[in-house]
Design an enzyme around this catalytic site. Structure first.
Site, PDB file in Angstrom:
ATOM      1  CD1 TRP A  19       6.599   2.892   4.218  1.00 55.07           C
ATOM      2  CD2 TRP A  19       7.937   3.727   2.651  1.00 55.07           C
ATOM      3  NE1 TRP A  19       6.926   4.171   4.578  1.00 55.07           N
ATOM      4  CE2 TRP A  19       7.749   4.711   3.638  1.00 55.07           C
ATOM      5  CE3 TRP A  19       8.760   4.033   1.551  1.00 55.07           C
ATOM      6  CZ2 TRP A  19       8.344   5.971   3.572  1.00 55.07           C
ATOM      7  CZ3 TRP A  19       9.342   5.292   1.505  1.00 55.07           C
ATOM      8  CH2 TRP A  19       9.139   6.244   2.495  1.00 55.07           C
TER       9      TRP A  19
ATOM     10  CB  THR B 244       5.015  24.706   7.511  1.00 56.89           C
ATOM     11  OG1 THR B 244       6.190  23.974   7.192  1.00 56.89           O
ATOM     12  CG2 THR B 244       3.812  23.972   6.966  1.00 56.89           C
TER      13      THR B 244
ATOM     14  CE  LYS C 216       4.056  27.124   0.649  1.00 56.57           C
ATOM     15  NZ  LYS C 216       4.698  28.174  -0.114  1.00 56.57           N
TER      16      LYS C 216
ATOM     17  CG  HIS D 265      11.981  13.965  12.266  1.00 55.63           C
ATOM     18  ND1 HIS D 265      11.871  15.220  11.748  1.00 55.63           N
ATOM     19  CD2 HIS D 265      11.458  13.148  11.341  1.00 55.63           C
ATOM     20  CE1 HIS D 265      11.307  15.157  10.560  1.00 55.63           C
ATOM     21  NE2 HIS D 265      11.042  13.914  10.286  1.00 55.63           N
ATOM     22  CG  HIS D 266      11.512   9.735   9.753  1.00 57.55           C
ATOM     23  ND1 HIS D 266      10.214   9.643   9.343  1.00 57.55           N
ATOM     24  CD2 HIS D 266      12.002  10.856   9.173  1.00 57.55           C
ATOM     25  CE1 HIS D 266       9.927  10.655   8.536  1.00 57.55           C
ATOM     26  NE2 HIS D 266      10.990  11.403   8.425  1.00 57.55           N
TER      27      HIS D 266
ATOM     28  CG  ASP E  18       6.901  19.254 -25.501  1.00 57.06           C
ATOM     29  OD1 ASP E  18       7.319  18.623 -24.538  1.00 57.06           O
ATOM     30  OD2 ASP E  18       5.972  18.870 -26.242  1.00 57.06           O
TER      31      ASP E  18
ATOM     32  CB  SER F 203       0.436  28.833  -4.052  1.00 54.67           C
ATOM     33  OG  SER F 203       0.908  28.351  -2.822  1.00 54.67           O
TER      34      SER F 203
ATOM     35  CG  HIS G  64      -1.608   1.306   1.477  1.00 48.61           C
ATOM     36  ND1 HIS G  64      -2.591   1.805   0.648  1.00 48.61           N
ATOM     37  CD2 HIS G  64      -1.435   2.232   2.454  1.00 48.61           C
ATOM     38  CE1 HIS G  64      -2.998   2.983   1.119  1.00 48.61           C
ATOM     39  NE2 HIS G  64      -2.303   3.271   2.202  1.00 48.61           N
TER      40      HIS G  64
ATOM     41  NE  ARG H  71       3.451   2.765  10.996  1.00 49.76           N
ATOM     42  CZ  ARG H  71       4.406   3.403  10.299  1.00 49.76           C
ATOM     43  NH1 ARG H  71       5.395   4.018  10.903  1.00 49.76           N
ATOM     44  NH2 ARG H  71       4.361   3.415   8.988  1.00 49.76           N
TER      45      ARG H  71
ATOM     46  CE1 TYR I  36       8.255  19.099   4.818  1.00 44.54           C
ATOM     47  CE2 TYR I  36      10.333  17.979   5.197  1.00 44.54           C
ATOM     48  CZ  TYR I  36       9.206  18.610   5.685  1.00 44.54           C
ATOM     49  OH  TYR I  36       9.025  18.746   7.025  1.00 44.54           O
TER      50      TYR I  36
ATOM     51  CB  SER J  10      11.282   6.767 -13.582  1.00 46.60           C
ATOM     52  OG  SER J  10      10.161   7.590 -13.695  1.00 46.60           O
ATOM     53  CB  SER J  11      12.257  10.017  -9.529  1.00 44.03           C
ATOM     54  OG  SER J  11      11.160   9.258  -9.188  1.00 44.03           O
TER      55      SER J  11
ATOM     56  CG  HIS K  17      12.152  14.473   6.596  1.00 45.51           C
ATOM     57  ND1 HIS K  17      11.095  13.983   7.315  1.00 45.51           N
ATOM     58  CD2 HIS K  17      11.906  15.777   6.410  1.00 45.51           C
ATOM     59  CE1 HIS K  17      10.273  14.975   7.583  1.00 45.51           C
ATOM     60  NE2 HIS K  17      10.737  16.066   7.051  1.00 45.51           N
TER      61      HIS K  17
ATOM     62  CD  GLU L 141       9.671  10.205  -1.875  1.00 44.95           C
ATOM     63  OE1 GLU L 141      10.612  10.617  -2.574  1.00 44.95           O
ATOM     64  OE2 GLU L 141       8.592   9.815  -2.333  1.00 44.95           O
TER      65      GLU L 141
END
Lengths: 295, 541
Positions: free
Chosen positions: B147, B332, B335, B306-307, B111, B272, B82, B454, B261, B173-174, B257, B259
């Site tokens: 994951w 943040t 924003k 922090h993870h 293009d 925006s 998932h 979890r 963002y 790809s990314s 991390h 990622e």
């Protein structure tokens, strides 16, 4: 910034992207199947991997051939040229970050995980309960961890072949720069000579490294399985060696293209891209020489 | 100076030429940013439903305590797949698809800068996901260690090699997609489209692309180390050989991390764009918005641990990462403040995109606050690996990233197709989504605070009620997405209502000066930029 263009260029449709996606898939699918095959069992994965890999080579050949044809036909304007330059620069940046992951692993292992296993600082309990007799050190003493994985081994000294390899790569950077200046001055003979030197220097680097690897496996008992010393040593120098191989092949192709007269004084991005790549490979080596061999 | 897009082909001097192509040529060999963008978006929608069906399995198993539907290993495969499918298959390709469609139109380009590479970036993805999803049907099963692929658990999985190679492909790809976007933004802007006149969405993608190029190779390195540890006898993550499993977590989260963002900055850009349109006011504090995105991107590189607060880090590291993480609340907050200030005093209307955007501002902020709670080291020791974390990141990813993608779809689909979607069914979709998503995820905060872990298929009966409520919310949220599918299908093929070029009364920016649907090559003639035509109005230097 793309503002002086008379005309926008959009390339025509091409079959190469989908071919590339298919052969990349075949390669990794084959590799994954092969890795999972039972020992001794013949796996179609190996065949698939081979087909995919040959496909990748053909794809590169075909894709670059069509791009070179279009470039030679003068279809690419300066805006396209700038896009290519940005593409190559950011690609090299991504390569830097890839090596960064392995350098980061090396630093972490040397600064934290090995000392902690030896009872310093933060990881003191692991040391006490599991490996109380492990004295943390790097190199042949304790570089293969508290379980002495892979048995006792010797390290490769920095002042023999690695120093020679450093000198080889540094001189190859000089020769490729001389070749570039000669190209800009329009001396094709000089370009061929010095670019040829660069290719030979790249090949001799690879020869020396292959020699070093054989020595490490046969005489020093230093293998990929020699604890963290072995895996950081071989993964870092190995990925670098792969990049040198790739760079040497690219330089050789550029040499052939110079011979074929593909480049002009002020239109030779292919040459420059490969030269950038070569300098990048060179800089990575300096990091390796410092942190893997000397320190 | 007249500017015109040229093709190599002699017969391609008019816009209608793409009608002569067959299906394969148009979609598989494309060099057109709109067609490739469409492919990305369709692929992402497919993955959204596949990943969503995995989530339905999870919520069905958790409907009541005890084991009833699936085997524990299959449950673990579902939680793992998932996440992988939603992150790499749904959210990221959706943003790349939106970027592909909109960036050239927003900066006045014909293009993308590197159209063939653009096509390759997309076509790698179906193969990568075929590789990854195929493991579910192979002997030994799919990946089931989460994951994040932490060793040593992930090294026990028979499918590790497949997943590692799939991740390599997605990374390639990314990276190519990101290089393309940077080259497009830096090299293809129309004359007069200065960097600080670009729409915020373009800015957000420029910065996101930088993050992608910086961290996807690090992930490739991390999973390569996993592969060699399993198959080639290395000991990166094995303490007996001097390694450390925690090393993987450091390398992984150095990718991971930034990622997260990568998955929210383009959403910030989308919101925006939408809020100024429906508030009929220029965005409040354009430059502050741009610098806030840049600050968040910078900070994202120095907060990864922090993870890992509960893994046993040195105290100094925990304190540093706690404070660095809290610092992110500042840009943040800027924003969120600016979005609210943009709406303040505006003459607002609430079409479906605006509804999703307003819901985004509120619900994403809730997710941000629970993130601040998790950033506290002492509190995180209690929250770590509980459903509180699950609630947190689903608030930022579902009501954040996914709501922004839906808002963007409603906002731009009239431009893409030339037809209006059904406003009634759009609103039905919105209200169902926003109600059920809260029924789904809000109780998970309470479950987490009460200590429910979890990634476990069974739980204490004490958690029964909230889990049942959450599952009901989950099923209905999932079902609501079928409305979304229906609205899209109706808009693309059946809608009779033509969209105007500007589509929305308050819409500003170059993309609205093109016809709906836009011509095959967005701007064959470079547009003239008028400051008052830009979404953020005139920016003082």
């Amino acid at each position: 910034m793309g503002q002086q263009q008379d005309i926008y260029y959009v390339p025509s449709k091409s079959q190469w992207p989908i071919v590339a996606a298919v052969v990349m898939f075949l390669t990794v699918f084959g590799a994954a199947h092969w890795l999972n095959a039972e020992p001794g069992e013949s796996s179609f994965g190996k065949t698939l991997l081979l087909i995919g890999f040959i496909g990748i080579l053909l794809m590169f050949f075909g894709w670059f051939r069509s791009v070179i044809h279009e470039s030679m036909a003068g279809r690419y304007n300066s805006q396209v040229d700038r896009s290519f330059r940005m593409g190559m620069m950011w690609f090299i940046f991504s390569e830097v970050m890839f090596f960064g992951a392995f350098f980061g692993a090396l630093f972490y292992i040397r600064m934290f995980s090995v000392p902690w296993l030896g009872g310093y600082g933060h990881g003191v309990l692991t040391h006490q309960f599991l490996w109380s007799d492990y004295a943390a050190s790097w190199g042949s003493g304790g570089g293969n961890g508290p379980a002495h994985v892979g048995g006792s081994f010797e390290t490769v000294g920095p002042w023999g072949l690695p120093l020679l390899n450093t000198l080889i790569l540094l001189s190859s950077s000089v020769t490729v720069t001389i070749a570039h200046h000669a190209l800009k001055a329009g001396h094709r003979g000089k370009v061929l000579l010095f670019l040829g030197f660069t290719v030979l220097l790249g090949a001799s680097f690879l020869y020396c490294q292959a020699h070093e690897y054989m020595e490490a496996y046969k005489d020093l008992n230093l293998t990929l399985g020699t604890g963290v010393y072995g895996c950081t040593f071989f993964m870092l120098t190995g990925f670098h060696g792969l990049h040198v191989t790739l760079g040497t092949i690219m330089l050789a192709i550029i040499w052939l293209r110079v011979l074929a007269g593909h480049f002009s004084k002020d239109h030779h991005f292919g040459f420059e891209a490969v030269a950038w790549y070569w300098h990048f490979v060179d800089v990575v080596w300096l990091g390796l020489f410092m942190f893997v061999y000397i320190l | 100076m007249a500017q015109a897009a040229t093709h190599d082909h002699h017969d391609e001097h008019h816009d209608e030429h793409h009608e002569h192509q067959n299906f394969f040529q148009r979609w598989v060999m494309s060099t057109n940013h709109k067609d490739i963008g469409t492919l990305y978006l369709v692929f992402s929608l497919l993955m959204f439903f596949i990943g969503g069906s995995f989530a339905m399995v999870i919520r069905a198993e958790l409907f009541k305590p005890g084991m009833q539907l699936v085997q524990p290993y299959f449950f673990n495969e579902m939680t793992t797949m998932h996440a992988l499918v939603m992150i790499f298959g749904a959210v990221m390709p959706a943003f790349v698809g939106l970027g592909n469609w909109m960036i050239p139109m927003m900066v006045g380009a014909p293009d993308m800068a590197l159209p063939r590479m653009n096509n390759l970036s997309f076509w790698i993805l179906p193969f990568a996901f075929a590789l990854m999803l195929s493991t579910l049907f192979l002997p030994g099963g799919g990946p089931a260690g989460g994951w994040t692929m932490y060793p040593p658990l992930s090294l026990q999985s028979a499918s590790l090699a497949y997943v590692v190679f799939a991740v390599h492909l997605m990374g390639i790809s990314s990276i190519m997609g990101a290089i393309n976007i940077i080259a497009t933004i830096l090299n293809m802007r129309a004359p007069g489209m200065d960097l600080l006149k670009m729409p915020v969405f373009v800015w957000s993608w420029l910065i996101t692309a930088f993050l992608l190029i910086a961290v996807m190779p690090v992930l490739a390195g991390a999973v390569t180390m996993l592969l060699t540890d399993k198959y080639f006898n290395t000991h990166f993550f094995d303490a007996a050989g001097g390694g450390d499993p925690v090393l993987f977590q450091h390398v992984f989260w150095f990718f991971g991390h930034p990622e997260v963002y990568i998955m929210i900055l383009p959403a910030f850009g989308i919101i925006s764009e939408i809020i100024p349109t429906f508030a009929r006011k220029p965005i409040f504090g354009y430059k502050a918005m741009v610098f806030a995105i840049a600050s968040i991107a910078f900070l994202s590189f120095i907060v990864w641990a922090h993870h890992m607060f509960a893994v046993g880090l040195p105290l100094g590291a925990e304190i540093f990462f706690m404070y660095a993480t809290m610092l992110i609340a500042v840009p943040t907050g800027v924003k969120v403040f600016n979005w609210v200030a943009t709406m303040w005093g505006g003459s607002m209307t609430f079409e479906t995109p605006m509804l999703f955007a307003v819901a985004f501002v509120i619900l994403f902020t809730i997710g941000g606050f629970s993130g601040l709670m998790l950033a506290l080291v002492p509190a995180d020791f209690a929250y770590h690996d509980t459903y509180f974390v699950v609630a947190h990141f689903h608030y930022v990813l579902v009501t954040g990233a996914i709501f922004a993608i839906m808002a963007a779809t409603y906002y731009w689909i009239p431009k893409w197709t030339g037809h209006m979607y059904s406003e009634f069914w759009g609103k039905v979709h919105f209200w169902n989504s926003v109600v059920w998503v809260n029924v789904l995820f809000f109780p998970q905060h309470f479950l987490g605070l009460a200590g429910m872990p979890r990634r476990i298929p069974d739980y204490n009966v004490a958690f029964a009620n909230f889990n049942m409520i959450s599952s009901i919310g989950g099923f209905l949220f999932g079902a609501s997405q079928l409305i979304f599918l229906g609205v899209i299908i109706h808009c693309v093929w059946f809608s009779k209502k033509k969209a105007t070029d500007r589509v929305w009364e308050g819409a500003k920016g170059l993309e609205w000066t093109l016809s709906s649907p836009p011509p095959h090559h967005s701007f064959s003639v470079a547009p003239v930029i008028h400051d008052e035509e830009l979404a953020h109005g005139h920016v003082e230097d």
